[in-house]
Design a protein around this motif. Structure first.
Motif, PDB file in Angstrom:
ATOM      1  N   ARG A  92       8.975   2.829   6.198  1.00 21.38           N
ATOM      2  CA  ARG A  92       8.168   1.688   5.776  1.00 21.38           C
ATOM      3  C   ARG A  92       8.976   0.409   5.715  1.00 21.38           C
ATOM      4  NH1 ARG A  92       5.535   3.045   0.225  1.00 21.38           N
ATOM      5  NH2 ARG A  92       7.726   3.225  -0.281  1.00 21.38           N
ATOM      6  N   LYS A 114      10.563  -0.994   7.935  1.00 22.59           N
ATOM      7  CA  LYS A 114      10.396  -1.816   9.125  1.00 22.59           C
ATOM      8  C   LYS A 114       8.997  -2.416   9.147  1.00 22.59           C
ATOM      9  CE  LYS A 114      13.870  -0.128  12.250  1.00 22.59           C
ATOM     10  NZ  LYS A 114      14.189   0.175  13.648  1.00 22.59           N
ATOM     11  N   SER A 115       8.931  -3.707   9.364  1.00 27.39           N
ATOM     12  CA  SER A 115       7.656  -4.389   9.436  1.00 27.39           C
ATOM     13  C   SER A 115       7.028  -4.160  10.792  1.00 27.39           C
ATOM     14  CB  SER A 115       7.846  -5.889   9.208  1.00 27.39           C
ATOM     15  OG  SER A 115       8.549  -6.450  10.296  1.00 27.39           O
ATOM     16  N   ALA A 116       5.731  -4.390  10.857  1.00 29.38           N
ATOM     17  CA  ALA A 116       5.043  -4.289  12.138  1.00 29.38           C
ATOM     18  C   ALA A 116       5.575  -5.329  13.115  1.00 29.38           C
ATOM     19  CB  ALA A 116       3.546  -4.466  11.925  1.00 29.38           C
ATOM     20  N   LYS A 167       7.116  -4.779   6.108  1.00 29.65           N
ATOM     21  CA  LYS A 167       5.715  -4.415   6.272  1.00 29.65           C
ATOM     22  C   LYS A 167       4.868  -4.961   5.131  1.00 29.65           C
ATOM     23  CE  LYS A 167       2.791  -0.267   6.178  1.00 29.65           C
ATOM     24  NZ  LYS A 167       2.789   1.208   6.166  1.00 29.65           N
ATOM     25  N   GLU A 171       4.141  -8.698   5.278  1.00 27.47           N
ATOM     26  CA  GLU A 171       3.016  -8.958   6.179  1.00 27.47           C
ATOM     27  C   GLU A 171       1.688  -8.694   5.486  1.00 27.47           C
ATOM     28  OE1 GLU A 171       3.522  -8.017  10.563  1.00 27.47           O
ATOM     29  OE2 GLU A 171       4.983  -6.661   9.664  1.00 27.47           O
ATOM     30  N   ALA A 172       1.626  -7.599   4.723  1.00 29.17           N
ATOM     31  CA  ALA A 172       0.388  -7.273   4.014  1.00 29.17           C
ATOM     32  C   ALA A 172       0.070  -8.317   2.942  1.00 29.17           C
ATOM     33  CB  ALA A 172       0.493  -5.882   3.389  1.00 29.17           C
ATOM     34  N   ASP A 208       5.456  -1.126  -3.849  1.00 25.14           N
ATOM     35  CA  ASP A 208       6.099  -1.648  -2.650  1.00 25.14           C
ATOM     36  C   ASP A 208       6.905  -2.906  -2.942  1.00 25.14           C
ATOM     37  OD1 ASP A 208       4.570   0.308  -1.157  1.00 25.14           O
ATOM     38  OD2 ASP A 208       2.850  -1.008  -1.470  1.00 25.14           O
TER      39      ASP A 208
END
Length: 701
Positions: A297, A299-301, A372, A375-376, A617
């Protein structure tokens, strides 16, 4: 310890310690000591210069005296040493970075040309080996392009270009590794409880030992005000434990022999011997680091897209190079195209942007477990708040004093404060503080005070027995009666408050209503989040409908749910996500953990329950809800930067390919411009996203 004042201004000192050399361990010890001193707001120690920068409040004399008392050999000072420090990590990578740059400069300036060529050929082997491995596995990845660029440059005897390409690649890898490890280290230390040493009890002997030496079955002593550092059961003693960080309850809970207690809670009254049920290493720093480093997790998209895009563009770059050679029959033009690849910028700048954003967030007391989640956060449209300890402070205050039997409200508060001042637990502190604020003098007017842990206080005033405590103690144990004709008033006690009962002569004299105060910045922070695109705000609480409605109206949320269980919170979050919303959940206790896990992004208060912090998170400090505003702005700024980086990398490198194919750029110039652009965009990606002026906003000003 002797020291010299190098510089002084209002509230700030810079001193140099009178020692020839300072190790990183000594610097950590001095820094921890200074930060523990009364009046010191902030302290930073620089071991290379043997200097300490101290920001203080109040008089400087106390700070200077504290420095004078400092000694590395003092056992009380040695006990402050942190078990884990990022100082050695920073020094290791600083030395690697400086060493790499110095070696490159020295070789370019002083090595004879034959030796420079031999060195470049030697360090090219790892790059060429990785490229060959890609070929053997029939994979057209970026490593293949790097190997071809370096190999063709060496074959053409363009050793300068090959050396520059390898230097930039190594430099980028080092910076990325440093930033990543620093972020992981900061996160792991943030998630730790901060308790490094405990008093181990062996019979009648107590020994101060590192927490890591404590195992299951050992007994440790915890006294009033102490943090319970590890899960266990009470073996001896009765205590009142503040579990606000665990369950969201602001009122302390009685713990007796045989009952379980949990790491992160605080003993507010009494002292106990705790029998450990879990080995300390099972949930401490090393486990946290391992969990973070192994988590995909992190790593971001965006990082994944950059890596995949870089790999997908490799065949096109190779095809472009081959086509240029076929059309022009010019190796120079083909090499100019090959020298320009998208991999360096895409694979370097994107992770650096994400990790730098995570580091910047830490400056605002925010710890993010992976890109990740940034970004969310940037794309979230709904935020769900727990109430206790999140929108409100988990610190009781006196809301009302309701007298009975024709007594005076002020007099009853004065009597209550007179008894409670001897026992500094949270509710007692609230009563004493309320009396002080109303300027009610509560001088000693009672006989000896008898205190019953987890029950209340009993004494005698003017020949009458006076008791104060819980309903169980006052009405069931002491058989207190309600004054005649006042049962209706007692039944109408406001249910939104917790109640402390005061009885005089066996008759109820007053009920003190205790409330959790709303955070002063809560309403403004929610308004700021709306301005940043949050369309829906919801509050969930286990409190009564009446309490929930009052808090919701004050804070200005769009919706609320009262009397909800932990599983109800999780179901609500899941329903919101099923409706197509991106949900942020903010909570601090074990009861919030299911909802934190169910949310698109779970955010925990950093001094909340350990399980909530581990599941969440993101963690934020408990100081200010404007940290959420900072997080949202950093996340949105990161996404804008990532999209900007994409446009620049594709546009600029595409232009270089066109110019190289047209013969307008020679291979060396093409490689230089490509490498300079990669370095430039990487450095830009490491800059802060928020301007310094945002500090005032983050502070709630």
């Amino acid at each position: 310890m002797k020291a010299t004042i190098l510089h002084e201004s209002n509230g700030r000192l810079r001193v140099r310690l009178a020692q020839k050399r300072m190790t990183p361990e000594q610097a950590d010890l001095l820094e921890a000591y200074l930060q523990s001193c009364t009046g010191v707001a902030q302290a930073a120690v620089h071991e290379r210069t043997r200097c300490a920068v101290i920001r203080y409040q109040g008089g400087r004399a106390a700070v200077l005296a504290a420095i004078g008392r400092f000694s590395y050999q003092d056992p009380r000072v040695a006990a402050l040493a942190p078990l884990h420090s990022s100082r050695m990590l920073n020094r290791q990578y600083q030395e690697k970075l400086v060493g790499k740059v110095l070696v490159k400069a020295a070789c370019s300036l002083f090595l004879p040309s034959p030796l420079q060529i031999a060195r470049i050929c030697w360090i090219s082997f790892p790059f060429l080996r990785r490229g060959l491995r890609c070929l053997l596995r029939r994979r057209m990845h970026v490593e293949l392009l790097d190997a071809l660029s370096i190999g063709i440059s060496i074959a053409r005897r363009d050793f300068g270009t090959a050396g520059s390409v390898m230097f930039l690649l190594e430099l980028g890898e080092l910076l990325e590794e440093w930033t990543h490890k620093k972020s992981v280290d900061d996160l792991a230390r943030c998630m730790a409880l901060g308790v490094d040493r405990v008093w181990r009890k062996d019979g009648d002997t107590e020994t101060l030992v590192p927490l890591g030496q404590i195992g299951a079955g050992d007994c440790i002593a915890v006294r009033m005000g102490g943090v319970i550092p590890i899960d266990g059961t009470i073996a001896e003693g009765e205590v009142m434990v503040n579990q606000a960080s665990l369950t969201g309850e602001s009122m302390p809970v009685a713990k007796r022999p045989g009952t379980a207690v949990y790491a992160g809670t605080v003993v507010e009254e009494g002292e106990c011997v705790l029998r450990v049920t879990q080995h300390s290493g099972e949930s401490r720093y090393d486990k946290i680091v391992s969990m973070i480093e192994q988590s995909e997790r992190l790593k971001s998209a965006a990082e994944g897209r950059a890596s995949r895009l870089a790999d997908r563009l490799v065949p096109y770059t190779l095809a472009g190079s081959a086509l240029s050679f076929l059309l022009t029959r010019s190796v120079t033009r083909a090499l100019s195209v090959l020298m320009v690849d998208f991999s360096c910028a895409l694979k370097l700048a994107m992770p650096l942007a994400v990790l730098s954003a995570m580091r910047e967030a830490s400056a605002y007391h925010i710890t993010v477990k992976g890109g990740k989640f940034l970004e969310a956060v940037a794309g979230a449209d709904t935020i769900v708040f727990d109430k206790t300890g999140t929108l409100t402070h988990a610190c009781p205050v006196v809301a009302r004093v309701i007298p009975f039997g024709g007594r005076s409200e002020a007099e009853m508060l004065r009597v209550a404060a007179c008894l409670e001042e001897h026992f500094p637990h949270s509710m007692a502190n609230a009563v004493v503080r309320a009396a002080r604020e109303r300027r009610l003098a509560h001088e000693e007017m009672h006989s000896q005070v008898e205190y019953l842990v987890a029950h209340g206080i009993s004494s005698t005033v003017d020949g009458e027995k006076v008791i104060i405590g819980s309903a169980h103690f006052v009405f069931e144990d002491e058989k207190t009666v309600i004054p005649a004709g006042e049962q209706a008033a007692f039944d109408a006690l406001p249910p939104e408050f917790s109640h402390l009962y005061l009885a005089i002569g066996g008759e109820l004299a007053a009920v003190i209503c205790i409330a959790d105060p709303l955070r002063g910045e809560a309403k403004a922070a929610i308004q700021a989040l709306r301005a940043l695109g949050i369309r829906r705000t919801v509050m969930l609480t286990g409190d009564s409908e009446r309490t929930a409605a009052a808090i919701a109206a004050q804070v200005g949320v769009d919706d609320y749910r009262a009397e909800v269980l932990p599983e109800d919170k999780a179901h609500f979050v899941e329903a919101e996500r099923a409706a197509g919303r991106t949900v942020i959940m903010l909570g601090d206790g074990i009861n919030d953990s299911p909802a934190l896990s169910a949310a698109s992004v779970g955010i925990a208060i950093s001094d909340g329950a350990a399980i909530a912090r581990e599941i969440a998170d993101v963690t934020i400090a408990a100081d200010n809800l404007f940290e959420l505003v900072a997080l949202r702005r950093i996340a949105q700024g990161l996404m804008l930067r990532i999209h900007s980086n994409y446009r620049f990398v594709i546009g600029f490198n595409g232009m270089l390919i066109v110019l190289g194919a047209a013969g307008a750029l020679m291979p060396a110039a093409s490689a230089m411009l490509h490498n300079l652009s990669t370095l430039g965009i990487s450095l830009r990606s490491m800059t802060n996203l928020l301007s310094p002026s945002f500090d005032a906003v983050a502070a709630g000003e």
